[in-house]
Design a protein around this motif. Structure first.
Motif, mmCIF file in Angstrom:
data_model
loop_
_atom_site.group_PDB
_atom_site.id
_atom_site.type_symbol
_atom_site.label_atom_id
_atom_site.label_comp_id
_atom_site.label_asym_id
_atom_site.label_seq_id
_atom_site.Cartn_x
_atom_site.Cartn_y
_atom_site.Cartn_z
ATOM 1 N N LEU A 231 0.789 -1.097 -0.081
ATOM 2 C CA LEU A 231 -0.121 -0.373 0.214
ATOM 3 C C LEU A 231 0.816 1.291 0.182
ATOM 4 O O LEU A 231 2.011 1.741 0.662
ATOM 5 C CB LEU A 231 -0.970 0.239 1.106
ATOM 6 C CG LEU A 231 -2.316 1.436 1.220
ATOM 7 C CD1 LEU A 231 -2.947 1.143 0.237
ATOM 8 C CD2 LEU A 231 -2.214 1.306 2.898
ATOM 9 N N THR A 232 0.911 2.014 -0.994
ATOM 10 C CA THR A 232 0.890 3.140 -0.630
ATOM 11 C C THR A 232 0.524 5.033 -0.406
ATOM 12 O O THR A 232 -1.228 4.659 -0.725
ATOM 13 C CB THR A 232 1.888 3.658 -2.055
ATOM 14 O OG1 THR A 232 2.466 2.948 -3.039
ATOM 15 C CG2 THR A 232 2.602 5.728 -2.129
ATOM 16 N N VAL A 233 0.815 5.558 0.300
ATOM 17 C CA VAL A 233 -0.266 6.135 1.127
ATOM 18 C C VAL A 233 0.080 7.183 2.164
ATOM 19 O O VAL A 233 1.425 7.431 2.512
ATOM 20 C CB VAL A 233 -1.054 4.781 2.023
ATOM 21 C CG1 VAL A 233 -0.217 4.858 3.466
ATOM 22 C CG2 VAL A 233 -2.132 5.921 2.924
ATOM 23 N N SER A 234 -0.379 8.670 2.020
ATOM 24 C CA SER A 234 0.055 9.391 3.314
ATOM 25 C C SER A 234 -0.141 9.448 4.428
ATOM 26 O O SER A 234 -0.676 8.390 4.363
ATOM 27 C CB SER A 234 -0.936 10.486 2.337
ATOM 28 O OG SER A 234 -2.234 11.102 3.016
ATOM 29 N N ALA A 235 0.527 10.159 5.461
ATOM 30 C CA ALA A 235 0.809 9.943 6.346
ATOM 31 C C ALA A 235 -0.849 10.145 7.527
ATOM 32 O O ALA A 235 -1.255 9.067 8.396
ATOM 33 C CB ALA A 235 1.681 10.579 7.457
ATOM 34 N N SER A 236 -1.666 11.397 6.856
ATOM 35 C CA SER A 236 -2.651 11.918 7.898
ATOM 36 C C SER A 236 -3.711 10.604 7.189
ATOM 37 O O SER A 236 -4.844 10.473 7.672
ATOM 38 C CB SER A 236 -3.284 12.973 6.761
ATOM 39 O OG SER A 236 -3.308 13.115 5.271
ATOM 40 N N TYR A 237 -4.273 10.045 5.906
ATOM 41 C CA TYR A 237 -4.888 8.764 5.314
ATOM 42 C C TYR A 237 -4.801 7.647 6.072
ATOM 43 O O TYR A 237 -5.635 7.424 5.946
ATOM 44 C CB TYR A 237 -4.739 8.810 3.611
ATOM 45 C CG TYR A 237 -6.002 8.325 3.470
ATOM 46 C CD1 TYR A 237 -7.472 8.585 3.243
ATOM 47 C CD2 TYR A 237 -5.805 7.067 2.962
ATOM 48 C CE1 TYR A 237 -8.596 8.121 3.013
ATOM 49 C CE2 TYR A 237 -7.109 6.080 2.214
ATOM 50 C CZ TYR A 237 -8.419 6.488 1.983
ATOM 51 O OH TYR A 237 -9.072 5.641 1.838
ATOM 52 N N LEU A 238 -3.483 7.774 6.453
ATOM 53 C CA LEU A 238 -3.421 6.176 6.961
ATOM 54 C C LEU A 238 -3.935 6.247 8.269
ATOM 55 O O LEU A 238 -3.866 5.054 8.891
ATOM 56 C CB LEU A 238 -1.723 5.983 7.237
ATOM 57 C CG LEU A 238 -1.268 4.340 7.901
ATOM 58 C CD1 LEU A 238 -1.270 3.521 7.561
ATOM 59 C CD2 LEU A 238 0.682 4.761 8.423
ATOM 60 N N THR A 462 -7.716 25.013 11.880
ATOM 61 C CA THR A 462 -6.599 23.681 12.047
ATOM 62 C C THR A 462 -6.804 23.804 10.695
ATOM 63 O O THR A 462 -7.582 24.077 10.001
ATOM 64 C CB THR A 462 -7.206 22.562 12.501
ATOM 65 O OG1 THR A 462 -8.158 21.929 11.417
ATOM 66 C CG2 THR A 462 -7.142 22.275 14.270
ATOM 67 N N GLY A 463 -4.998 23.454 10.090
ATOM 68 C CA GLY A 463 -4.177 23.298 8.963
ATOM 69 C C GLY A 463 -4.800 21.942 8.200
ATOM 70 O O GLY A 463 -5.628 21.199 8.665
ATOM 71 N N PRO A 464 -5.400 22.297 6.718
ATOM 72 C CA PRO A 464 -5.484 20.923 6.190
ATOM 73 C C PRO A 464 -4.475 19.621 6.380
ATOM 74 O O PRO A 464 -3.048 20.634 6.397
ATOM 75 C CB PRO A 464 -5.974 21.363 4.423
ATOM 76 C CG PRO A 464 -5.416 22.860 4.806
ATOM 77 C CD PRO A 464 -5.198 23.149 5.866
ATOM 78 N N VAL A 465 -4.924 18.425 5.799
ATOM 79 C CA VAL A 465 -4.015 17.454 5.842
ATOM 80 C C VAL A 465 -4.364 16.641 4.575
ATOM 81 O O VAL A 465 -5.830 17.269 3.931
ATOM 82 C CB VAL A 465 -4.413 16.451 6.832
ATOM 83 C CG1 VAL A 465 -3.345 17.382 7.757
ATOM 84 C CG2 VAL A 465 -5.229 15.787 7.009
#
Length: 488
Positions: A231-238, A462-465
């Motif tokens: 799986l390839t993923v961004s940290a926030s989606y993980l 808050t900032g977006p992710v």
């Protein structure tokens, strides 16, 4: 075998002389690596000669190659891009005389300059073919143009990296759960995975419940593992996947994941541990940017981030003065991707904004021959981003089950230091507040206090992710039915 050796020779000669790389040479190298894998099961002993796999190099040779690469890259930028032609003419810089010691004569390129007028950085000698956009979570998306040759080179290198770095094999299936608008990473992953003979599944940043169902579903493909393996993923989606898995009783045995590659955002240690436990896979991360590809960084066993010297020139500079950062201090990554790897959008001393710490002493790890920094701490946004970097805050928050993931927080000015406002599941939460205050003090975080909110409406902005880049789907999740179909 002779053809491969000839391709490697052509590639090596092009690098030493800073000549144009023939994409077909790199494609041949990658193709023969895959063929070796199919015949013998593992890469050959000469894999250390492949692009991006170089070991220790004699310092005198490295300096010669670095000087040639800097001059060739500066010469191409000054001749063929509007931005650097004006800059070099105004400062009277001769690209042919630059050395690593005088490289600081070249002005640092701020990200705002590239965002404001991307065409000014496109070489007039190139043929733009693909516009790759960043996700824009830290501001306006940045546009970077790539030529067809650059795309082919990037895919060939990605193929080599997938075989040697990720251990990808034909029996595997890779799922991509990054934003579908991230054109270049999506193209690279899909092409490299399928060239190896592995299978590819595009998931995107859909509802995490839908993504977990896809990851757990049986594939039923002959010659393939029973379920998705990579799986390839961004940290926030993980973190969103971990939240969904923990909240709804998913277990590691529900999945067939072997490896999860995380990029694009800061991956905290607590999230790494929770993801490994919830999804049953080893978690790896690397450093790569759309703007500076193929330059990047690889973590070592001692926790450093080691940066390649083959593809670009790395500097760690003070984010305000742009002076070199001393050992033990925090600075931003400044990159110069070399020609001939790049021929379309050319960037000199590009300020990425990514904060890292320079080691206080020379590393002794297995990658000690490469420049080292800490893992990325966060993004520069002012002095507070150094005093309270993203990594420190996430290390504090993402270890707590009572804080929903992705962690939502805001730093608001207090009398002396910021107050950390955090979204929690429920209030009152006196025990949670006590733990957070104790851990923040132990970590040396300069805070005037911590405020907990159980209502998003009361939380400061808050900032977006990247997990917020949610993609719509017509799928609905029926957990009872889907789970009954999972393999035991």
């Amino acid at each position: 075998m002779f053809g491969t050796a000839l391709s490697q020779l052509r590639y090596g000669t092009a690098i030493l002389r800073n000549r144009r790389i023939r994409p077909q040479d790199l494609e041949r190298i990658a193709r023969d690596l895959v063929a070796t894998l199919a015949e013998f099961g593992e890469p050959g002993a000469d894999s250390a000669l492949l692009p991006g796999q170089a070991g220790t190099v004699d310092p005198a040779v490295r300096r010669t190659v670095t000087e040639r690469s800097l001059r060739a890259t500066a010469r191409a930028a000054a001749r063929h891009t509007a931005h650097y032609r004006r800059s070099f003419d105004a400062l009277g810089i001769d690209p042919g005389t630059l050395t690593p010691e005088t490289w600081d004569r070249v002005p640092v390129t701020p990200k705002e300059a590239l965002r404001g007028l991307p065409a000014a950085f496109v070489s007039a000698a190139s043929t733009p073919a693909l516009m790759a956009l960043t996700t824009g979570t830290s501001g306006t998306p940045t546009a970077v143009w790539y030529s067809r040759a650059e795309v082919e080179i990037a895919v060939a290198m990605s193929t080599v990296s997938a075989v040697l770095g990720m251990g990808l094999r034909p029996r595997h299936t890779m799922a991509y759960a990054g934003c579908s608008r991230a054109t270049l990473p999506l193209l690279n992953v899909e092409e490299s995975v399928t060239r190896i003979g592995a299978s590819f599944v595009q998931i995107g940043t859909v509802d995490p419940a839908v993504a977990l169902d896809r990851l757990a579903a049986p594939l039923g493909l002959r010659g393939k593992a029973p379920q998705i393996t990579h799986l390839t993923v961004s940290a926030s989606y993980l973190s969103a996947l971990v939240e969904e898995a923990e909240r709804n009783g998913w277990q590691a045995k529900d999945f067939g994941l072997e490896s999860i590659g995380v990029g694009g955002e800061v991956l905290s240690d607590p999230l790494r541990e929770r993801a490994a436990a919830a999804l049953g896979a080893r978690i790896s991360t690397a450093y790569m940017m759309t703007e500076t590809l193929p330059s990047g960084g690889t973590p070592c066993t001692e926790g450093h981030l080691h940066h390649t010297t083959e593809f670009g020139y790395l500097e760690i500079l003070d984010p305000v003065t742009h002076e070199p950062t001393p050992p033990g201090a925090v600075g931003i990554i400044v990159q110069t991707p070399y020609v001939p790897y790049r021929d379309c959008t050319l960037l000199l001393r590009y300020a990425t904004g990514d904060l890292v710490t320079r080691p206080g002493s020379d590393p002794t790890c297995e990658l000690a021959h490469l420049p080292a920094t800490s893992p990325v701490l966060g993004r520069w946004s002012g002095p507070r981003s150094i005093a309270l970097p993203t990594r420190s805050v996430l290390d504090l928050l993402e270890s707590e089950p009572d804080i929903p993931l992705p962690a939502r927080y805001a730093l608001v000015d207090g009398p002396e230091n910021p107050v950390l406002h955090v979204l929690v599941r429920r209030s009152p939460a006196a025990a949670l507040l006590g733990r957070l205050e104790e851990q923040a003090t132990a970590a040396g975080l300069a805070l005037d206090g911590i405020a907990l909110h159980d209502d998003p409406a009361t939380l400061p902005p808050t900032g977006p992710v990247r997990a917020d880049l949610r993609e719509h789907t017509f799928e609905s999740v029926r957990p009872a039915v889907v789970r009954a179909a999972r393999p035991a």
